[in-house]
Write an enzyme that holds these catalytic residues in place. Structure first.
Site, PDB file in Angstrom:
ATOM      1  N   CYS A  65      -5.072  -7.202   8.530  1.00 31.39           N
ATOM      2  CA  CYS A  65      -5.309  -8.406   7.727  1.00 31.39           C
ATOM      3  C   CYS A  65      -4.149  -9.365   8.026  1.00 31.39           C
ATOM      4  O   CYS A  65      -3.541  -9.265   9.087  1.00 31.39           O
ATOM      5  CB  CYS A  65      -5.414  -8.060   6.244  1.00 31.39           C
ATOM      6  SG  CYS A  65      -3.872  -7.482   5.524  1.00 31.39           S
ATOM      7  N   GLY A  68      -1.043  -7.031   5.853  1.00 32.37           N
ATOM      8  CA  GLY A  68      -1.149  -5.571   5.790  1.00 32.37           C
ATOM      9  C   GLY A  68      -1.027  -5.031   4.371  1.00 32.37           C
ATOM     10  O   GLY A  68      -1.286  -3.844   4.135  1.00 32.37           O
ATOM     11  N   ASN A  99       4.479  12.154   5.822  1.00 30.63           N
ATOM     12  CA  ASN A  99       3.607  11.752   4.706  1.00 30.63           C
ATOM     13  C   ASN A  99       2.134  12.003   4.976  1.00 30.63           C
ATOM     14  O   ASN A  99       1.291  11.763   4.101  1.00 30.63           O
ATOM     15  CB  ASN A  99       3.807  10.263   4.379  1.00 30.63           C
ATOM     16  CG  ASN A  99       5.263   9.878   4.241  1.00 30.63           C
ATOM     17  OD1 ASN A  99       5.773   9.048   4.996  1.00 30.63           O
ATOM     18  ND2 ASN A  99       5.980  10.498   3.313  1.00 30.63           N
TER      19      ASN A  99
HETATM   20  C1  RB5 Z   1      -5.870 -13.415   3.511  1.00 24.20           C
HETATM   21  O1  RB5 Z   1      -5.502 -14.755   3.482  1.00 24.20           O
HETATM   22  C2  RB5 Z   1      -4.682 -12.529   3.168  1.00 24.20           C
HETATM   23  O2  RB5 Z   1      -4.381 -12.620   1.824  1.00 24.20           O
HETATM   24  C3  RB5 Z   1      -4.953 -11.103   3.533  1.00 24.20           C
HETATM   25  O3  RB5 Z   1      -5.286 -11.047   4.875  1.00 24.20           O
HETATM   26  C4  RB5 Z   1      -3.804 -10.130   3.364  1.00 24.20           C
HETATM   27  O4  RB5 Z   1      -2.621 -10.674   3.822  1.00 24.20           O
HETATM   28  C5  RB5 Z   1      -3.690  -9.560   2.009  1.00 24.20           C
HETATM   29  O5  RB5 Z   1      -2.865  -8.690   1.717  1.00 24.20           O
END
Ligand code: RB5
Length: 166
Positions: A65, A68, A99
């Protein structure tokens, strides 16, 4: 190895690079989306990766994302998931070895693709040590899932004179 992957819109490029690298390394990859840059909510996608791992459809899961962070928080709500956000090789190795992490989250806005692929390669290659002290601690984490189920919390809070168990 069977590996489940996913991303939100902010991690799409990183996920695609991870997908390609994993397949080139001979892994069997199942991609749970998202598949384009339209904004989505990461819990809707990371839960699919997490469920693939706990159902043993996949041995490990990886989710990309922006940062992360959120997907690790979400995935750790799924019993049996040990999700970690990792952007360095030392943590990649220790999160597997000590872990027994089974879901890796990474942020495309945090790390370059080349470094991210090194982290992924290290994380996948490192086996869990199974050392007694680490297993004891993981057993305690698993026990937390049991004692903190809502029904159990109600009973325990009532025993402590806190809240309503009914
Ligand atoms: C999306 O904008 C962002 O919030 C998502 O990718 C991530 O960073 C969330 O933890």
């Amino acid at each position: 190895m069977k590996i489940a992957i996913g991303s939100d819109h902010a991690g799409l490029n990183l996920k695609r690079a991870i997908h390609k690298a994993l397949e080139e390394a001979g892994h069997e990859v199942r991609d749970f989306g998202t598949d384009d840059t339209a904004a989505v909510d990461y819990p809707d996608y990371v839960v699919r990766v997490a469920q693939a791992v706990v159902s043993q459809e996949a041995e490990l899961g990886i989710f990309a994302c922006g940062s992360g962070l959120g997907p690790a928080i979400a995935a750790n709500k799924v019993p049996g998931i040990r999700a970690v956000t990792v952007h360095d090789v030392y943590s990649a190795r220790s999160s597997r070895r000590d872990n027994n992490a089974n879901l890796l989250t990474m942020g495309e806005r945090v790390i370059g693709i080349g470094s991210a692929l090194e982290v992924v390669k290290t994380w996948i290659a490192e086996p869990y040590s199974g050392a007694d002290r680490h297993q004891r601690r993981l057993d305690k984490i698993a026990a937390l899932e049991e004692v903190n189920r809502p029904s159990e919390c109600g009973t325990r809070n009532a025993e402590r004179g806190m809240g309503d168990a009914g």
